[in-house]
Design an enzyme around this catalytic site. Sequence first.
Site, PDB file in Angstrom:
ATOM      1  N   ASP A 126      47.406  25.809  50.288  1.00 28.12           N
ATOM      2  CA  ASP A 126      46.586  26.269  51.412  1.00 28.12           C
ATOM      3  C   ASP A 126      47.463  26.644  52.610  1.00 28.12           C
ATOM      4  O   ASP A 126      48.555  26.106  52.785  1.00 28.12           O
ATOM      5  CB  ASP A 126      45.612  25.146  51.794  1.00 28.12           C
ATOM      6  CG  ASP A 126      44.457  25.655  52.649  1.00 28.12           C
ATOM      7  OD1 ASP A 126      44.293  26.884  52.775  1.00 28.12           O
ATOM      8  OD2 ASP A 126      43.723  24.814  53.192  1.00 28.12           O
ATOM      9  N   ASN A 180      36.158  31.527  46.564  1.00 27.09           N
ATOM     10  CA  ASN A 180      36.984  32.530  47.254  1.00 27.09           C
ATOM     11  C   ASN A 180      36.428  33.957  47.165  1.00 27.09           C
ATOM     12  O   ASN A 180      36.853  34.848  47.900  1.00 27.09           O
ATOM     13  CB  ASN A 180      38.436  32.508  46.733  1.00 27.09           C
ATOM     14  CG  ASN A 180      39.236  31.330  47.223  1.00 27.09           C
ATOM     15  OD1 ASN A 180      40.169  30.872  46.548  1.00 27.09           O
ATOM     16  ND2 ASN A 180      38.900  30.800  48.398  1.00 27.09           N
TER      17      ASN A 180
HETATM   18  C1  FPP Z   1      44.686  29.468  50.484  1.00 31.05           C
HETATM   19  O1  FPP Z   1      45.188  29.840  51.733  1.00 31.05           O
HETATM   20  C2  FPP Z   1      45.294  30.287  49.460  1.00 31.05           C
HETATM   21  C3  FPP Z   1      44.625  31.086  48.588  1.00 31.05           C
HETATM   22  C4  FPP Z   1      43.162  31.202  48.534  1.00 31.05           C
HETATM   23  C5  FPP Z   1      45.351  31.911  47.607  1.00 31.05           C
HETATM   24  C6  FPP Z   1      46.480  31.216  46.931  1.00 31.05           C
HETATM   25  C7  FPP Z   1      47.366  32.239  46.388  1.00 31.05           C
HETATM   26  C8  FPP Z   1      48.716  32.208  46.446  1.00 31.05           C
HETATM   27  C9  FPP Z   1      49.507  31.089  46.962  1.00 31.05           C
HETATM   28  C10 FPP Z   1      49.505  33.346  46.024  1.00 31.05           C
HETATM   29  C11 FPP Z   1      49.397  33.785  44.657  1.00 31.05           C
HETATM   30  C12 FPP Z   1      49.577  32.796  43.600  1.00 31.05           C
HETATM   31  C13 FPP Z   1      50.031  33.135  42.382  1.00 31.05           C
HETATM   32  C14 FPP Z   1      49.997  32.203  41.254  1.00 31.05           C
HETATM   33  C15 FPP Z   1      50.573  34.463  42.150  1.00 31.05           C
HETATM   34  P1  FPP Z   1      44.170  30.424  52.788  1.00 31.05           P
HETATM   35  O2  FPP Z   1      44.093  31.884  52.602  1.00 31.05           O
HETATM   36  O3  FPP Z   1      42.858  29.714  52.681  1.00 31.05           O
HETATM   37  O4  FPP Z   1      44.896  30.054  54.138  1.00 31.05           O
HETATM   38  P2  FPP Z   1      44.183  29.673  55.502  1.00 31.05           P
HETATM   39  O5  FPP Z   1      43.441  28.381  55.258  1.00 31.05           O
HETATM   40  O6  FPP Z   1      45.334  29.497  56.437  1.00 31.05           O
HETATM   41  O7  FPP Z   1      43.306  30.808  55.877  1.00 31.05           O
END
Ligand code: FPP
Length: 250
Positions: A28, A76
């Site tokens: 996250d 998501n």
């Molecule tokens: C949460 O951060 C992250 C995600 C929903 C996506 C996770 C994806 C990756 C780490 C990259 C791709 C992974 C692979 C395996 C290629 P957020 O967007 O909720 O962050 P925030 O809470 O700061 O908004």
Amino acid sequence: MMKRAKSKPEPLPAPTPGGPRHVAIIMDGNGRWATQRGRPRLFGHHAGAKRVREIVEACPDVGVEYLTIFAFSTENWKRTQVEVAGLMSLFRRYITKETRSLSEFGVRVRFIGDRVRLDDKLIKLMNELEEATTHNTRVHLTIAINYGGRDEVARATKRLAQDVAKGVLDPEQVDEETLPRYLDTYVLPDPDLVIRTSGEARISNFLLWQSAYAEYEFIDTLWPDFTREEFGGLCASYGGRDRRFGAVKT
Ligand code: FPP
């Protein structure tokens, strides 16, 4: 931000006896990491994807055999169309780009989650990556895409009920051993340690059944800043914990 060294990384401390065999990570903080830099959220997801390789490659050094990462949840889809499409495109690019290095490093890749909502091209790439790495045993990497713990239990229950209806399974046989055989994770051990980055203390529908006895680490670091050293430190401190699984130590 500190610049990362390009040279060969320093060796991590040897695995702690009793360290975690299976670590699951809620990655996250990508969005906030990008916003802090005045960049679009997808910039953070791209930076987050780069962290994955570093953590996978640290696993053998710290004695972790299984790593499970939460890449996209069933919730998501509620994000903007631009972000969802960008993440799907990132997954396709990641698989295409990383297949060779993951294979060479000895990583066996599995995907969990419901594939029905994913596009055909992504599903094909996921199947090919699973197939290409099927004989590897050094690190078992499981990537959760369109995954939700409740959805997984519901899908498992549906299949279980179908087996009962077909007469393959006697309802009297349904117990804590039987049900997990229908989960997406049926070949994996339960996670020992679940890490969530970015300061949020929630499990957000991740591995609900499997994490019943896991230890949790909620850390402030945003995922794109998470390092192998921090990973090693969390695994080492896990080794010192006293897990009783509900029993009293004698
Ligand atoms: C949460 O951060 C992250 C995600 C929903 C996506 C996770 C994806 C990756 C780490 C990259 C791709 C992974 C692979 C395996 C290629 P957020 O967007 O909720 O962050 P925030 O809470 O700061 O908004």
